[in-house]
Design an enzyme around this catalytic site. Structure first.
Site, PDB file in Angstrom:
ATOM      1  N   ASP A 174      -2.270  10.715  -0.007  1.00 22.05           N
ATOM      2  CA  ASP A 174      -3.107  11.252  -1.071  1.00 22.05           C
ATOM      3  C   ASP A 174      -3.335  12.757  -1.035  1.00 22.05           C
ATOM      4  O   ASP A 174      -2.538  13.524  -1.539  1.00 22.05           O
ATOM      5  CB  ASP A 174      -4.451  10.520  -1.090  1.00 22.05           C
ATOM      6  CG  ASP A 174      -4.300   9.059  -1.463  1.00 22.05           C
ATOM      7  OD1 ASP A 174      -3.187   8.541  -1.304  1.00 22.05           O
ATOM      8  OD2 ASP A 174      -5.270   8.439  -1.902  1.00 22.05           O
TER       9      ASP A 174
ATOM     10  N   GLU B 250     -12.297   1.605   7.061  1.00 23.13           N
ATOM     11  CA  GLU B 250     -11.088   2.203   6.498  1.00 23.13           C
ATOM     12  C   GLU B 250     -10.590   3.368   7.354  1.00 23.13           C
ATOM     13  O   GLU B 250      -9.387   3.536   7.567  1.00 23.13           O
ATOM     14  CB  GLU B 250     -11.384   2.678   5.079  1.00 23.13           C
ATOM     15  CG  GLU B 250     -10.192   3.251   4.347  1.00 23.13           C
ATOM     16  CD  GLU B 250     -10.548   3.698   2.934  1.00 23.13           C
ATOM     17  OE1 GLU B 250      -9.616   3.962   2.157  1.00 23.13           O
ATOM     18  OE2 GLU B 250     -11.746   3.782   2.597  1.00 23.13           O
TER      19      GLU B 250
END
Length: 836
Positions: free
Chosen positions: A582, A806
């Site tokens: 990302d 995460e």
């Protein structure tokens, strides 16, 4: 992690409007008749040329769109009807709805679904909080599977304020339709004092999505005796909700019952429908106790909202039983298949009560034994608490496997970047997908590059499940060999995704991590794996060929991720979502001149795996095609020439770049990107971090390579990548470290510790620590230290919060991002087992 992308859409009408404006020619010009005639003739030529050009464009567009949404012609990697009860009866039923706290369904395009909702009743007006779907901010938790074998058994614990719920299921094979199964839901107080606890309502429901028939039979006080049913896939079946009891006891508990029956409103609307019906007050009156009020469903089997199609025919039915009582208690739901009870099995006892308890305990013990035999954590000296973490990591991943069916939206590749704005997205054909998911609360759907990491864990436990998952993912190939990186299939999945993130672009790739479990298959020697790979090879070859051809870079043997964000004034560094990393800093000014190191390494790994697979399968033509590519990509001179940055002392991306970029406040726009001096120029990108390590992470370097030492230096330096909690994603010395990418876009891959890349690093260090070479001892030492840091921190955070996360902070180790994240963070189990 690539979790969707903002997109702009154009329409074919825009092209028509442009042509119309050209034909009209614009305002009249001054000049004589001759000049006007010449002008009109010239205009006619222009119009004709443009018309031909536009018609050619739309013909090309139609062709490309058609290929983008046409399934690949290669034979399936899985047997015909592989998900049916006839072919895989033991996998037909499962907890394949990972986004709900507890529910099961069949592996079917039009499944029979079951689920659980619950609510703590209050004495005041207002609808109680209804728990159903896993939500990031609903205050429930921790929750997760203590045990789940991926097949026939699971036990989950859920904390909800003062309550602790335990949900369990076990399946019993038999018949031709997937067999029987039973649930048990136990609700207990967290504290010993139960006097102040409210009433609790459990809502057990059944939903049909087609022509299935449900026939409820109700007894006294609104209690369903059972629900009979029939469908073409399941034959005859029956649900029975047993009377509640005290936990661990057979003594019944007084309960109040309500029931509601309607047409299926659509799966995403089930929660709201039940909330809207909880509007009537009822009395809960146990003998010898004071009555208490609770909000309940209408309380009869009146068929409501019946559509013109009749009792759910074509639309489906929604039948829900509410059970309200005081904690502590247990309730059991039994599903019995008609064919499983035929013949000699007719006298088989119902899987309930003590028989269910016995089955659950037997499965739990079998899970523990199999877990130790598979991963040997106890043998390796890990503590009992660490073993519990490992079991939860595996169980959470297996319990997060879902079965999805539906159509995605695809934007075709027009061949020139940016031209995809000229066409609308098209619907992909209806496809099934059997896959693990990254997060039940936040990402309950399939992600391509996550799934390769997921299957590294699943494969060790049950290779058959990995073959099923890989076969389904390869079934998503379009005619060109492309697989969409994010799969949003079906109403329930679509309801969790903002509209702007629904479209997948057929020009964008994703790291081919599915080849990691394929490589493991090649090493394992399992005949079933080899038979699968033989069937899967044409699709694997087509997928990999699409990647290395479509993502080819500006010079030979270079590769470039298509789909970088444009250099918007609000972005510090345009993101590269297809890479999976990302907001990891790339060249500051995107251009076609970029060379992306991580992509080149993924292609090199893919070529290596595909060549080896082709050779083992005797696919001489493919081996001849890919062999030279693999050899060229693995040649260190080529890697050095394109990606070694002498001035940085590491491997790096290359592109139009300057470090002189900042986000500065500029009212009223907010934070705006400002580019100073030096101006951008073609150069190596100074962004030390995970990308810099990829030649080592994917074990592409020779153990005697002169480049391995410098990579170990930056990896082990706390000023750069080393932290007490694992390797940080971006060096602490980088100007992008910890920086927001926009006013509303906090850092993601800019310093946080991620388990998937740390697992690759551990595997690489273990690899080089076991090969002769000048860096053997150092690599082995770093492996031991990094493993202790990563495993220790994940264990501490699990102890403190009850969740896998995460990502983890490189500053204090705390869990960050979404939770539970039992996708690739479950790789902590393989790190504990030193299985790379």
């Amino acid at each position: 992690m690539a979790r969707g992308e903002r997109r702009r859409r154009g329409t074919p009408a825009e092209g028509a409007r442009i042509a119309e404006r050209v034909v009209r020619g614009g305002p009249a010009r001054r000049g004589g008749a001759a000049r006007g005639a010449v002008g009109r003739a010239a205009l006619g030529v222009v119009v004709l040329s443009l018309a031909l050009g536009l018609s050619g464009f739309w013909l090309l567009a139609w062709h490309r769109v058609r290929r983008a949404v046409t399934l690949h012609s290669a034979p399936s990697a899985l047997p015909p009807d592989s998900s049916s009860p006839a072919v895989a009866p033991d996998l037909f039923w499962g907890t394949y709805r990972p986004h709900v706290y507890f529910g099961m369904k069949t592996r079917s395009p039009k499944p029979l679904l079951t689920g659980l909702m619950w609510a703590q009743q209050g004495a005041t007006a207002g609808t109680p909080k209804l728990r159903h779907t896993c939500e990031q901010g609903d205050g429930v938790g921790p929750y997760g599977w203590e045990f789940h074998d991926g097949l026939s058994f699971g036990r989950q614990h859920i904390q909800d304020g003062a309550l602790r719920l335990t949900t369990e299921f076990v399946k019993r094979p038999g018949g031709q339709h997937g067999g029987d199964w039973s649930w048990r839901v136990t609700v207990e107080p967290q504290a010993s004092d139960t006097s102040a606890l409210p009433l609790v309502s459990l809502f057990f429901y059944v939903v049909t999505d087609g022509k299935e028939v449900l026939v409820p039979e109700v007894g006294a006080k609104g209690q369903l005796k059972f629900i009979s049913g029939h469908s073409s896939e399941l034959g005859d079946f029956r649900f029975t909700l047993m009377p509640p009891t005290h936990p661990g006891d057979t003594a019944p508990k007084y309960s109040s019952y309500n029931v509601f029956w309607s047409s299926n409103p659509g799966l995403p609307l089930l929660t709201e429908m039940v909330k809207s019906r909880l509007r009537s007050w009822f009395q809960h009156r146990p003998p010898g106790a004071s009555p208490e009020r609770y909000l309940g469903l209408p309380g009869s089997l009146k068929w409501e909202d019946r559509g013109p199609s009749g009792q759910g025919q074509g639309q489906g039915q929604f039948l829900i039983q509410q059970v309200t009582l005081k904690v502590p208690f247990s309730v059991e739901l039994v599903f019995e298949s008609g064919s499983a009870r035929a013949g000699e099995r007719q006298a088989l006892a119902q899987l309930a009560g003590s028989l269910l308890t016995q089955a659950l305990e037997s499965h739990a013990e079998a899970f523990r034994e199999r877990f130790e035999k598979t991963f040997q954590l106890k043998k390796k000296g890990l503590s009992s608490e660490e073993q519990v973490l490992g079991q939860a990591a595996l169980s959470g991943l297996l319990g997060g496997i879902g079965y999805f069916y539906g159509q995605g939206l695809v934007l075709a590749d027009m061949g020139v970047e940016g031209s995809e704005q000229k066409v609308d997205p098209a619907l992909f054909p209806p496809v099934p997908l059997f896959t693990a998911v990254p997060s039940r609360s936040f990402f309950p759907r399939g992600f391509l590059w996550d799934e390769g990491f997921h299957q590294l864990v699943v494969q060790r436990w049950d290779p058959r499940l990995t073959r099923e998952a890989l076969g389904h993912w390869l079934g998503l190939l379009n005619a060109d060999g492309w697989i969409g990186r994010e799969q949003v299939l079906g109403d329930e999945a679509r309801a969790r995704v903002p509209p702007e993130f629904l479209v997948q672009r057929a020009a964008h790739a994703n790291p081919p991590t599915l080849l990691l479990p394929v490589a493991h298959m090649l090493e394992g020697g399992d005949p079933a794996d080899f038979a699968f790979l033989r069937r899967a090879f044409p699709r694997l070859h087509a997928w990999f060929s699409w990647i290395y051809k479509s993502q080819a870079g500006p010079v030979p043997l270079s590769y470039r991720w298509r789909g970088r964000d444009p250099a918007l004034p609000t972005l510090l560094n345009p993101k590269t979502l297809p890479s999976g990393l990302d907001d990891y800093p790339r060249a500051s000014h995107p251009s076609a001149s970029e060379r992306h190191l991580d992509l080149r390494c993924w292609v090199a790994l893919g070529a290596r795996v595909l060549v080896r697979l082709a050779e083992q399968l005797g696919e001489a033509e493919a081996a001849a095609e890919l062999g030279p590519l693999a050899a060229s990509l693995e040649a260190e001179e080529s890697l050095d020439e394109l990606h070694w940055a002498p001035e940085l002392g590491v491997f790096a991306d290359f592109g139009n770049h300057t470090k002189a970029v900042q986000l500065k406040p500029r009212p009223p726009q907010g934070l705006v990107r400002v580019v100073g001096r030096p101006h951008p120029r073609l150069q190596y990108v100074d962004a030390l971090g995970y990308v810099s390590l990829f030649p080592m992470l994917l074990r592409l370097l020779d153990p005697n390579s002169s480049r391995l030492g410098p990579l170990l230096d930056v990896l082990a330096d706390s000023r750069h990548l080393w932290s007490p909690f694992g390797l940080r994603s971006l060096a602490a010395s980088s100007p992008f470290y910890g920086q927001r990418n926009s006013e509303h876009d906090p850092p993601y891959w800019r310093g946080a510790v991620w388990l998937n890349v740390n697992y690759l690093a551990l595997g690489a260090l273990y690899h080089y620590g076991h090969l002769e070479g000048p860096h053997r001892a150092r690599a082995a030492k770093l492996h031991s230290e990094l493993r202790a840091n990563v495993v220790g921190n994940v264990w501490r955070q699990y102890q403190a919060t009850g969740f896998l996360w995460e990502q983890y902070s490189d500053r204090d180790g705390r869990g960050m991002g979404c939770r539970p994240f039992q996708g690739w963070t479950s790789l902590v189990l393989l790190a504990m087992a030193e299985d790379y």
